[in-house]
Write a protein that holds these residues in place. Structure first.
Motif, PDB file in Angstrom:
ATOM      1  N   VAL A 136      95.324  72.697  62.204  1.00  8.98           N
ATOM      2  CA  VAL A 136      94.056  73.049  61.549  1.00  8.98           C
ATOM      3  C   VAL A 136      94.223  73.260  60.051  1.00  8.98           C
ATOM      4  N   HIS A 147      94.981  72.320  73.640  1.00  7.96           N
ATOM      5  CA  HIS A 147      93.769  73.088  73.899  1.00  7.96           C
ATOM      6  C   HIS A 147      93.613  73.414  75.377  1.00  7.96           C
ATOM      7  N   MET A 160      94.548  81.486  71.021  1.00  7.49           N
ATOM      8  CA  MET A 160      93.568  81.264  69.960  1.00  7.49           C
ATOM      9  C   MET A 160      94.159  81.560  68.577  1.00  7.49           C
ATOM     10  N   LEU A 164      93.903  78.586  65.974  1.00  6.84           N
ATOM     11  CA  LEU A 164      92.895  78.752  64.916  1.00  6.84           C
ATOM     12  C   LEU A 164      93.472  79.126  63.559  1.00  6.84           C
ATOM     13  N   THR A 165      94.635  79.769  63.531  1.00  7.09           N
ATOM     14  CA  THR A 165      95.199  80.180  62.240  1.00  7.09           C
ATOM     15  C   THR A 165      96.236  79.214  61.703  1.00  7.09           C
TER      16      THR A 165
END
Length: 259
Positions: A136, A147, A160, A164-165
Motif C-alpha cells: 500500500v 487478503h 489489518m 493497511l500501514t
C-alpha cells in the motif's frame, strides 16, 4: 530430475526431504518471472514424487528470505497487464500442494515473500527476520492471497495493521501473534527445519497428506481468491499505481490522488 530451473533457484532431494531455495541473495531473493515459473515447477515435482514426504522452503544468504517482486521492474509490467503470478484467478502459492511445506525464514520476509510464507505449514524464523506487506505504500495491493490468508491465520487487528500501514514486525512479534512457530538463532535455522521435516517423515505419509488436504480444502478459499484478483486489478490499473513505482525508483515521496 528433468527440470529446467533458473540459476536463481536450487532444488535438492535429501532422502525423503526436498529443499527448495531461492538463490538470489545479491537481490534479497527478489522474484523474477522465471523464478515464479521455476518455483511452481519445483513444487509440482515435489508434490508428485512418491519418494518425497516433506519440503523445506528457504532463501540463500543471511539478509533476506524474499522481498517479493522488484517494484522497478514488476509493477510497470503489471500496470500493462503482464501476469507475473498465477493466471488462474482461483489459485495461489501451494494451494494444491498437499504434502507439508516447512518455511525456514532466514531474514526479511515481505511482500511476495510473505505471500509465499502464508501458503506454507510450519514456519521457523531466524532471530533477525522481519515480516510485512508494504504494497500500500506504493499504491498497490498484495494480490497473492494475503487478503484472504492473513486474516485466517492471525488476529484480524494484526492482519489489518500489516495490510493497511505497510509496517513490518520482527520475528518475536510474528511468533507472538501466531504467524510463525519458532524463533531460533540464524545458525540453527536449517537444522531446526530439518528436525521438523524428519519428525513428519516418521508419520504415515498417506495420513499426513490427507490431514493437510482436508484442512486446505475445508477452507474453500477459491471464490475469495477470485474476488481478490478481480478487485486488485483496478488498483494495478490506476494512476496511483504508476506513481508508486516511479517514486520508489526515484527515491522520492509519492503523490497519490486516489485515482
Amino acid at each position: 530430475m528433468g527440470l529446467n530451473l533458473p540459476a536463481s533457484l536450487s532444488y535438492e532431494k535429501r532422502g525423503r526431504i526436498a529443499i527448495i531455495t531461492m538463490n538470489r541473495p545479491e537481490a534479497m531473493n527478489s522474484l523474477t518471472k522465471e523464478m515464479l515459473i521455476g518455483l511452481e515447477a519445483a513444487f509440482d515435482d515435489f508434490n508428485k514424487d512418491p519418494e518425497l514426504r516433506c519440503a523445506i522452503f528457504t532463501g540463500a544468504g543471511e539478509r533476506a528470505f524474499c522481498t517479493g517482486l522488484d517494484l522497478k521492474v514488476a509493477l510497470p509490467a503489471l500496470n500493462e497487464g503482464d501476469a507475473l503470478g498465477y493466471e488462474d484467478p482461483a489459485k495461489r502459492p501451494f494451494q494444491t500442494v498437499y504434502k507439508p511445506i516447512i518455511c525456514a525464514i532466514n531474514g526479511v520476509c515481505v511482500a511476495g515473500g510473505l505471500e509465499f510464507l502464508l501458503g506454507t505449514d510450519i514456519r521457523i524464523a531466524a532471530e533477525h527476520a522481519k515480516f510485512g506487506l508494504a504494497e500500500v505504500r506504493w499504491a498497490v495491493v498484495p494480490a497473492g492471497g494475503s487478503h484472504v490468508r492473513l486474516p485466517q491465520q492471525i488476529p484480524w487487528a494484526i492482519a489489518m495493521e500489516l495490510l493497511l500501514t505497510g509496517n513490518t514486525i520482527d520475528a518475536q512479534r510474528a511468533y507472538e501473534v501466531g504467524l510463525i512457530n519458532k524463533v531460533v538463532p540464524a545458525d540453527r535455522l536449517l537444522d531446526e527445519a530439518l528436525a521438523y521435516a524428519e519428525r513428519i517423515c516418521e508419520n504415515g505419509p498417506l495420513a499426513v497428506r490427507t490431514a493437510k488436504e482436508i484442512a486446505l480444502r475445508a477452507l474453500s478459499n477459491e471464490p475469495a481468491f477470485v474476488l481478490e484478483k478481480t478487485m486488485s486489478a483496478r488498483v494495478f490499473a490506476s494512476e496511483d499505481a504508476r506513481e508508486g513505482p516511479r517514486a520508489f525508483a526515484a527515491k522520492t515521496k509519492p503523490e497519490y490522488h486516489g485515482r
